[in-house]
Scaffold this active site. Structure first.
Site, PDB file in Angstrom:
ATOM      1  N   MET A  30       9.330  23.266 -10.703  1.00 28.07           N
ATOM      2  CA  MET A  30       8.554  23.931 -11.642  1.00 28.07           C
ATOM      3  C   MET A  30       8.747  24.884 -11.112  1.00 28.07           C
ATOM      4  O   MET A  30       7.425  26.232 -11.124  1.00 28.07           O
ATOM      5  CB  MET A  30       6.969  23.517 -11.510  1.00 28.07           C
ATOM      6  CG  MET A  30       6.969  22.054 -12.349  1.00 28.07           C
ATOM      7  SD  MET A  30       5.190  21.667 -13.513  1.00 28.07           S
ATOM      8  CE  MET A  30       4.642  21.978 -12.203  1.00 28.07           C
ATOM      9  N   LEU A  33       8.948  28.671  -5.865  1.00 25.21           N
ATOM     10  CA  LEU A  33       9.146  27.615  -4.206  1.00 25.21           C
ATOM     11  C   LEU A  33       8.775  28.289  -3.612  1.00 25.21           C
ATOM     12  O   LEU A  33       8.715  30.225  -2.740  1.00 25.21           O
ATOM     13  CB  LEU A  33      10.636  28.250  -4.315  1.00 25.21           C
ATOM     14  CG  LEU A  33      11.066  28.067  -5.830  1.00 25.21           C
ATOM     15  CD1 LEU A  33      13.068  27.926  -5.782  1.00 25.21           C
ATOM     16  CD2 LEU A  33      10.858  26.069  -6.214  1.00 25.21           C
ATOM     17  N   HIS A  37       9.941  23.096  -0.939  1.00 29.55           N
ATOM     18  CA  HIS A  37      10.737  22.747  -2.066  1.00 29.55           C
ATOM     19  C   HIS A  37      11.748  22.937  -0.770  1.00 29.55           C
ATOM     20  O   HIS A  37      13.626  22.119  -1.228  1.00 29.55           O
ATOM     21  CB  HIS A  37      10.851  23.810  -3.330  1.00 29.55           C
ATOM     22  CG  HIS A  37       9.327  23.912  -4.056  1.00 29.55           C
ATOM     23  ND1 HIS A  37       8.421  24.996  -3.824  1.00 29.55           N
ATOM     24  CD2 HIS A  37       9.164  23.080  -5.301  1.00 29.55           C
ATOM     25  CE1 HIS A  37       7.912  24.573  -4.563  1.00 29.55           C
ATOM     26  NE2 HIS A  37       7.660  23.297  -5.495  1.00 29.55           N
ATOM     27  N   GLN A  61       3.352  17.818 -18.969  1.00 31.75           N
ATOM     28  CA  GLN A  61       2.665  17.469 -18.250  1.00 31.75           C
ATOM     29  C   GLN A  61       1.129  17.958 -17.814  1.00 31.75           C
ATOM     30  O   GLN A  61       0.571  17.458 -16.792  1.00 31.75           O
ATOM     31  CB  GLN A  61       3.281  17.166 -17.098  1.00 31.75           C
ATOM     32  CG  GLN A  61       4.072  18.276 -16.157  1.00 31.75           C
ATOM     33  CD  GLN A  61       4.565  18.327 -15.487  1.00 31.75           C
ATOM     34  OE1 GLN A  61       5.521  17.712 -15.275  1.00 31.75           O
ATOM     35  NE2 GLN A  61       4.331  18.369 -14.014  1.00 31.75           N
ATOM     36  N   GLY A 147       9.206  14.918  -3.335  1.00 31.40           N
ATOM     37  CA  GLY A 147       8.331  14.927  -1.842  1.00 31.40           C
ATOM     38  C   GLY A 147       7.534  13.969  -1.826  1.00 31.40           C
ATOM     39  O   GLY A 147       6.165  13.855  -3.260  1.00 31.40           O
ATOM     40  N   GLN A 148       6.115  13.663  -0.759  1.00 35.92           N
ATOM     41  CA  GLN A 148       5.584  12.602  -0.307  1.00 35.92           C
ATOM     42  C   GLN A 148       4.374  13.243  -1.048  1.00 35.92           C
ATOM     43  O   GLN A 148       3.121  13.086  -1.229  1.00 35.92           O
ATOM     44  CB  GLN A 148       5.632  12.136   0.775  1.00 35.92           C
ATOM     45  CG  GLN A 148       4.930  11.192   1.445  1.00 35.92           C
ATOM     46  CD  GLN A 148       4.502  11.420   2.758  1.00 35.92           C
ATOM     47  OE1 GLN A 148       4.715  11.314   3.199  1.00 35.92           O
ATOM     48  NE2 GLN A 148       3.173  11.319   2.649  1.00 35.92           N
ATOM     49  N   ASP A 150       3.267  14.395  -3.704  1.00 36.03           N
ATOM     50  CA  ASP A 150       2.814  13.697  -4.511  1.00 36.03           C
ATOM     51  C   ASP A 150       3.550  12.909  -4.774  1.00 36.03           C
ATOM     52  O   ASP A 150       4.067  11.672  -5.613  1.00 36.03           O
ATOM     53  CB  ASP A 150       3.390  14.708  -6.056  1.00 36.03           C
ATOM     54  CG  ASP A 150       3.423  16.157  -5.905  1.00 36.03           C
ATOM     55  OD1 ASP A 150       2.931  16.592  -6.634  1.00 36.03           O
ATOM     56  OD2 ASP A 150       4.177  17.230  -5.256  1.00 36.03           O
ATOM     57  N   SER A 186       2.700  25.318  -4.991  1.00 32.12           N
ATOM     58  CA  SER A 186       2.551  27.005  -5.617  1.00 32.12           C
ATOM     59  C   SER A 186       1.135  27.272  -5.503  1.00 32.12           C
ATOM     60  O   SER A 186       1.101  28.425  -6.376  1.00 32.12           O
ATOM     61  CB  SER A 186       3.466  26.642  -6.953  1.00 32.12           C
ATOM     62  OG  SER A 186       4.215  25.840  -6.640  1.00 32.12           O
TER      63      SER A 186
HETATM   64  P1  AMP Z   1       6.831  21.599  -8.151  1.00 37.61           P
HETATM   65  O1  AMP Z   1       7.460  22.304  -8.335  1.00 37.61           O
HETATM   66  O2  AMP Z   1       5.478  21.601  -6.845  1.00 37.61           O
HETATM   67  O3  AMP Z   1       6.770  20.927  -9.126  1.00 37.61           O
HETATM   68  O4  AMP Z   1       7.340  20.015  -6.717  1.00 37.61           O
HETATM   69  C1  AMP Z   1       8.674  20.189  -6.631  1.00 37.61           C
HETATM   70  C2  AMP Z   1       9.300  18.611  -6.137  1.00 37.61           C
HETATM   71  O5  AMP Z   1       8.403  20.010  -4.351  1.00 37.61           O
HETATM   72  C3  AMP Z   1       7.992  17.622  -5.682  1.00 37.61           C
HETATM   73  O6  AMP Z   1       9.038  16.439  -5.596  1.00 37.61           O
HETATM   74  C4  AMP Z   1       7.143  17.739  -5.189  1.00 37.61           C
HETATM   75  O7  AMP Z   1       6.102  16.624  -4.329  1.00 37.61           O
HETATM   76  C5  AMP Z   1       7.408  18.541  -3.643  1.00 37.61           C
HETATM   77  N1  AMP Z   1       7.049  18.850  -3.042  1.00 37.61           N
HETATM   78  C6  AMP Z   1       5.744  20.018  -3.411  1.00 37.61           C
HETATM   79  N2  AMP Z   1       5.171  20.609  -2.240  1.00 37.61           N
HETATM   80  C7  AMP Z   1       5.654  20.460  -1.115  1.00 37.61           C
HETATM   81  C8  AMP Z   1       5.342  20.128   0.190  1.00 37.61           C
HETATM   82  N3  AMP Z   1       4.567  20.960   0.618  1.00 37.61           N
HETATM   83  N4  AMP Z   1       6.171  19.608   0.861  1.00 37.61           N
HETATM   84  C9  AMP Z   1       6.608  19.085   0.763  1.00 37.61           C
HETATM   85  N5  AMP Z   1       7.837  18.668  -0.672  1.00 37.61           N
HETATM   86  C10 AMP Z   1       6.527  19.329  -1.608  1.00 37.61           C
END
Ligand code: AMP
Length: 283
Positions: A30, A33, A37, A61, A147-148, A150, A186
């Site tokens: 989303m 970054l 990410h 969502q 990512g773990q 989530d 983010s």
């Molecule tokens: P988002 O932009 O928040 O929707 O996240 C996009 C992807 O990045 C998702 O698969 C998240 O699980 C992963 N992600 C978010 N924060 C982290 C983090 N601190 N470490 C690793 N992966 C992350």
């Protein structure tokens, strides 16, 4: 780095790359970054011939009382980060490219979508699984990296991939953290003053949970109680849940057993910002 805004152009290009025998690695995001990410992009680069990153703040969502409008956005900064990370294609659609006029089809993974995060955010996972299905049909990834951070979301998408026979292999990247343990997110930009220091209590509580388990504590009630007292030390924290669950399916457990793997998951408001974090532990 190529930037593509149109869904049909992205889909055409993906088909071309597939025909050329190129493996596409995909990281859906989303935007706004951070190193979490870019760690996933690194994994995608290692596994595939072409890395595609999408930035799409997905309205379906978010519930009406959540931060869709205010979600942090900075596309210029994101483009710089993506260029430096070795991303080949940025897919940057607007809402109409993803949800055409009259859109009315949703993908829902039953059961696991309605507990923990799904209980606190009722339509959330339906929105996530729907948009990820759409993005996967457009991008046609051989590998998708999530990512773990989530954990429940990643597990739900894994189930969806298996249930619906998507031809994509899922890879899960570790959680990247700030020096004080706060999981990068983010939304961390929202944290001001005391909230920023209080936010480190989430990972501290998880580490205490881990320590108790390693010391031999096996009943989750004791673990959760100790963790709650850590969260209670913050003046801006407002706990949503702490759960000790089975690794597969996120069913809460009362008594932990040797030789098995578990999650400890936490969701907590810090000021107005809702943060989540988790650890996996095998005993
Ligand atoms: P988002 O932009 O928040 O929707 O996240 C996009 C992807 O990045 C998702 O698969 C998240 O699980 C992963 N992600 C978010 N924060 C982290 C983090 N601190 N470490 C690793 N992966 C992350």
């Amino acid at each position: 780095m190529k930037i593509i805004h149109k869904a049909d152009q992205m889909q055409y290009l993906s088909r071309q790359m597939e025909l050329e025998g190129k493996a596409i690695g995909f990281v859906p995001t989303m935007g706004f970054l951070h190193e979490g990410h870019t760690s996933l992009i690194k994994i995608a680069n290692e596994h595939s011939d072409v890395t595609v990153v999408s930035i799409f703040v997905n309205p379906t969502q978010f519930s009406p009382d959540e931060d869709f409008e205010d979600y942090p956005r900075d596309f210029d900064r994101d483009k710089e980060i993506l260029r430096e990370s070795g991303t080949d294609i940025l897919f940057l659609p607007d809402t109409k490219q993803i949800y055409a006029e009259g859109f009315g089809t949703f993908v829902e993974v039953e059961g696991v979508s309605s507990i923990l995060e799904g209980k606190s955010r009722p339509a959330h996972f339906r929105g996530v699984t729907t948009v990820v299905s759409i993005l996967m049909n457009i991008v046609k990834p051989k590998y998708m990296v999530l990512g773990q951070k989530d954990a429940q979301q990643s597990a739900i998408i894994n189930k969806m991939i298996r249930d619906l026979h998507f031809d994509t292999e899922l890879i899960i990247g570790d959680i990247i953290r700030e020096d004080d343990g706060l999981a990068k997110s983010s939304r961390n930009i929202y944290l001001k003053g005391m909230e920023r220091s209080d936010s480190a209590l989430l990972s501290r509580a998880l580490e205490i949970g881990r320590k108790l388990i390693l010391e031999g504590i096996r009943d989750s009630g004791t673990i959760i109680k100790k963790m709650k007292s850590v969260i209670g030390k913050g003046s801006t924290t407002d706990l949503d849940y702490i759960a000790v669950t089975e690794f597969n399916g996120f069913k809460p457990v009362d008594l932990l057993e040797e030789g098995r793997e578990y999650y400890i998951l936490i969701a907590c408001r810090v000021g107005k910002t809702r943060l989540i974090d988790n650890i996996r532990i095998k005993i």
